[in-house]
Design a protein around this motif. Structure first.
Motif, PDB file in Angstrom:
ATOM      1  N   UNK A   1      -6.361  -6.140   9.509  1.00  0.00           N
ATOM      2  CA  UNK A   1      -6.630  -4.549   8.605  1.00  0.00           C
ATOM      3  C   UNK A   1      -5.431  -3.804   8.040  1.00  0.00           C
ATOM      4  N   UNK A   2      -4.838  -4.034   6.954  1.00  0.00           N
ATOM      5  CA  UNK A   2      -3.200  -4.148   6.832  1.00  0.00           C
ATOM      6  C   UNK A   2      -3.089  -3.015   6.940  1.00  0.00           C
ATOM      7  N   UNK A   3      -4.570  -1.247   6.766  1.00  0.00           N
ATOM      8  CA  UNK A   3      -3.872   0.453   6.936  1.00  0.00           C
ATOM      9  C   UNK A   3      -3.866   0.187   8.251  1.00  0.00           C
ATOM     10  N   UNK A   4      -4.370  -0.674   9.283  1.00  0.00           N
ATOM     11  CA  UNK A   4      -4.696  -0.075  11.263  1.00  0.00           C
ATOM     12  C   UNK A   4      -3.733   0.855  11.218  1.00  0.00           C
ATOM     13  N   UNK A   5      -2.358   0.994  11.130  1.00  0.00           N
ATOM     14  CA  UNK A   5      -1.984   1.947  11.708  1.00  0.00           C
ATOM     15  C   UNK A   5      -1.065   2.802  10.595  1.00  0.00           C
ATOM     16  N   UNK A   6      -2.652   2.993  10.195  1.00  0.00           N
ATOM     17  CA  UNK A   6      -1.669   4.206   8.620  1.00  0.00           C
ATOM     18  C   UNK A   6      -1.926   5.403   9.341  1.00  0.00           C
ATOM     19  N   UNK A   7      -0.997   6.539   8.602  1.00  0.00           N
ATOM     20  CA  UNK A   7      -0.910   7.766   9.069  1.00  0.00           C
ATOM     21  C   UNK A   7      -1.362   8.771   7.986  1.00  0.00           C
ATOM     22  N   UNK A   8      -2.080   9.609   7.682  1.00  0.00           N
ATOM     23  CA  UNK A   8      -3.164  10.278   6.427  1.00  0.00           C
ATOM     24  C   UNK A   8      -2.017  11.575   6.509  1.00  0.00           C
ATOM     25  N   UNK A   9      -1.758  11.454   5.610  1.00  0.00           N
ATOM     26  CA  UNK A   9      -0.438  12.118   4.970  1.00  0.00           C
ATOM     27  C   UNK A   9      -0.890  13.717   4.867  1.00  0.00           C
TER      28      UNK A   9
ATOM     29  N   UNK B   1       1.695  13.731  -9.249  1.00  0.00           N
ATOM     30  CA  UNK B   1       1.517  14.410  -8.799  1.00  0.00           C
ATOM     31  C   UNK B   1      -0.155  14.521  -8.290  1.00  0.00           C
ATOM     32  N   UNK B   2      -0.390  13.810  -8.127  1.00  0.00           N
ATOM     33  CA  UNK B   2      -1.980  13.726  -7.421  1.00  0.00           C
ATOM     34  C   UNK B   2      -1.612  14.265  -5.613  1.00  0.00           C
ATOM     35  N   UNK B   3      -3.227  14.840  -5.225  1.00  0.00           N
ATOM     36  CA  UNK B   3      -2.641  15.841  -4.029  1.00  0.00           C
ATOM     37  C   UNK B   3      -3.074  15.027  -2.919  1.00  0.00           C
ATOM     38  N   UNK B   4      -2.299  15.652  -1.848  1.00  0.00           N
ATOM     39  CA  UNK B   4      -2.368  14.555  -0.651  1.00  0.00           C
ATOM     40  C   UNK B   4      -3.362  14.147  -0.230  1.00  0.00           C
ATOM     41  N   UNK B   5      -4.554  14.929  -0.285  1.00  0.00           N
ATOM     42  CA  UNK B   5      -6.493  15.563  -0.349  1.00  0.00           C
ATOM     43  C   UNK B   5      -6.198  14.156  -0.814  1.00  0.00           C
ATOM     44  N   UNK B   6      -6.564  13.844  -2.472  1.00  0.00           N
ATOM     45  CA  UNK B   6      -6.929  13.133  -2.742  1.00  0.00           C
ATOM     46  C   UNK B   6      -6.154  11.546  -2.351  1.00  0.00           C
ATOM     47  N   UNK B   7      -5.304  11.932  -2.366  1.00  0.00           N
ATOM     48  CA  UNK B   7      -4.670  10.531  -2.010  1.00  0.00           C
ATOM     49  C   UNK B   7      -5.354  10.265  -1.171  1.00  0.00           C
TER      50      UNK B   7
ATOM     51  N   UNK C   1       0.805  -1.353   0.430  1.00  0.00           N
ATOM     52  CA  UNK C   1       0.015   0.127  -0.077  1.00  0.00           C
ATOM     53  C   UNK C   1       0.719   1.249   0.250  1.00  0.00           C
ATOM     54  N   UNK C   2       2.178   0.949   0.933  1.00  0.00           N
ATOM     55  CA  UNK C   2       2.697   2.028   0.680  1.00  0.00           C
ATOM     56  C   UNK C   2       3.351   2.593  -0.700  1.00  0.00           C
ATOM     57  N   UNK C   3       3.493   1.698  -1.250  1.00  0.00           N
ATOM     58  CA  UNK C   3       4.735   1.690  -2.444  1.00  0.00           C
ATOM     59  C   UNK C   3       3.318   1.999  -3.466  1.00  0.00           C
ATOM     60  N   UNK C   4       2.093   1.925  -3.288  1.00  0.00           N
ATOM     61  CA  UNK C   4       1.107   2.583  -4.303  1.00  0.00           C
ATOM     62  C   UNK C   4       0.850   3.654  -4.241  1.00  0.00           C
ATOM     63  N   UNK C   5       0.866   4.426  -2.401  1.00  0.00           N
ATOM     64  CA  UNK C   5       0.876   5.959  -1.925  1.00  0.00           C
ATOM     65  C   UNK C   5       2.215   6.590  -2.266  1.00  0.00           C
ATOM     66  N   UNK C   6       3.356   5.907  -2.770  1.00  0.00           N
ATOM     67  CA  UNK C   6       4.866   6.837  -3.575  1.00  0.00           C
ATOM     68  C   UNK C   6       4.720   7.177  -4.307  1.00  0.00           C
ATOM     69  N   UNK C   7       3.716   5.899  -5.441  1.00  0.00           N
ATOM     70  CA  UNK C   7       3.917   6.359  -7.026  1.00  0.00           C
ATOM     71  C   UNK C   7       2.469   7.108  -6.881  1.00  0.00           C
ATOM     72  N   UNK C   8       1.915   7.487  -5.873  1.00  0.00           N
ATOM     73  CA  UNK C   8       0.229   8.028  -6.523  1.00  0.00           C
ATOM     74  C   UNK C   8       0.759   9.815  -6.100  1.00  0.00           C
ATOM     75  N   UNK C   9       1.629   9.604  -4.994  1.00  0.00           N
ATOM     76  CA  UNK C   9       2.827  11.186  -4.487  1.00  0.00           C
ATOM     77  C   UNK C   9       3.775  11.380  -5.742  1.00  0.00           C
ATOM     78  N   UNK C  10       3.921  10.441  -6.162  1.00  0.00           N
ATOM     79  CA  UNK C  10       4.968  10.892  -7.363  1.00  0.00           C
ATOM     80  C   UNK C  10       4.143  11.011  -8.896  1.00  0.00           C
TER      81      UNK C  10
END
Length: 296
Positions: free
Chosen positions: A92-100, A63-69, A52-61
């Motif tokens: 849940x794999x996102x249990x420890x996730x913190x929003x951008x 140019x998608x806004x943090x709000x959309x991510x 999931x973190x790899x996907x987030x990095x790809x989304x950030x790269x």
């Protein structure tokens, strides 16, 4: 577990709108596409946080806004919670996730002068469309409703005897908003023009196009943008700015925050408090004028 089951769950149990459900499903499908492309078609239910973190990095790269991510991750989180609910996964794999982090942008409302300029000077009622456009602007500013709420108003939702409007908000929650006498008059004028349309297909809906069908959101946006772009130099002239103006001007005039919350259809006071920052300037004027210490 299929996405259709998740979609049905959001509609039937969570009472989400079709638009919201489509957005959730689209976000999840985007993550599945990422997995298919980079990780040999791993199923979402088996994706760990590292993926999931790899996907987030790809989304950030990209140019998608943090709000959309954050919204996309929220959709994925809702899906994981659903999978846990039906027993397909145990954690849940996102249990420890913190929003951008999101930089807070101050939404500047239209001034009262800009509003009066458009309402009193920009529209001359000569036909169906001008009457409709005037009512759209009047309702946005006098009730603070959302664009989708305006589009879905039915003629039966207008209560002339009690001078109020029934609005179907988020998650199909109904609320009643009082209507000003001036708004009632504008509605009546519009309905007179509406009755003379050659064809009316969606007769139960209040707002129609010239062809007699239910008005759509993009047309509403274009109407607001057209009139306010001529009266204001603001970069953004949208229905949401009108909602923002409604709330800000009420608060500037001393309206109770809880009352504004109910009118806007917010579920929490925190959602309404974002509008209070624009009232600080007005509060400073009152403070400077009224405080005894400032008169010495």
């Amino acid at each position: 577990m299929s996405l259709q089951a998740f979609s049905d769950y959001l509609v039937l149990e969570k009472a989400y709108s079709k638009h919201t459900v489509k957005a959730y499903v689209r976000d999840i499908e985007m993550f599945q596409y990422f997995l298919d492309e980079h990780h040999s078609k791993i199923e979402i239910s088996k994706a760990n946080y590292s993926l999931i973190r790899q996907w987030v990095v790809e989304l950030v790269n990209s140019g998608i806004s943090n709000m959309t991510i954050n919204r996309k991750i929220s959709s994925l989180n809702a899906y994981f919670k659903f999978l846990m609910k039906v027993g397909d996964i145990t954690s849940n794999s996102l249990k420890q996730h913190k929003a951008l982090k999101i930089s807070k942008k101050v939404q500047i409302p239209f001034s009262e002068q800009e509003m009066l300029s458009v309402i009193e000077n920009s529209i001359k009622i000569v036909d169906f469309e001008s009457a409709r456009n005037q009512l759209i602007i009047e309702l946005f500013y006098s009730t603070g409703i959302r664009r989708i709420e305006l589009v879905n108003i039915k003629t039966s939702d207008v209560d002339f005897s009690n001078q109020q409007l029934k609005v179907l908000g988020k998650r199909n929650k109904e609320r009643y908003i009082p209507l000003l006498p001036s708004t009632i008059r504008i509605i009546s004028t519009y309905l007179e023009y509406r009755e003379n349309l050659p064809t009316i297909k969606d007769s139960e809906m209040l707002f129609l196009t010239q062809k007699g069908i239910k008005i759509y959101e993009m047309l509403v946006y274009r109407i607001i943008n057209k009139y306010f772009s001529e009266a204001s130099s603001k970069a953004k002239c949208s229905p949401h700015v009108l909602r923002h103006s409604f709330a800000t001007h009420l608060l500037n005039q001393g309206a109770d925050l809880n009352a504004v919350k109910e009118l806007l259809g917010h579920t929490s006071l925190a959602a309404t408090q974002v509008y209070t920052h624009n009232s600080i300037a007005e509060l400073k004027k009152v403070y400077a004028k009224s405080h005894p210490r400032n008169k010495r």
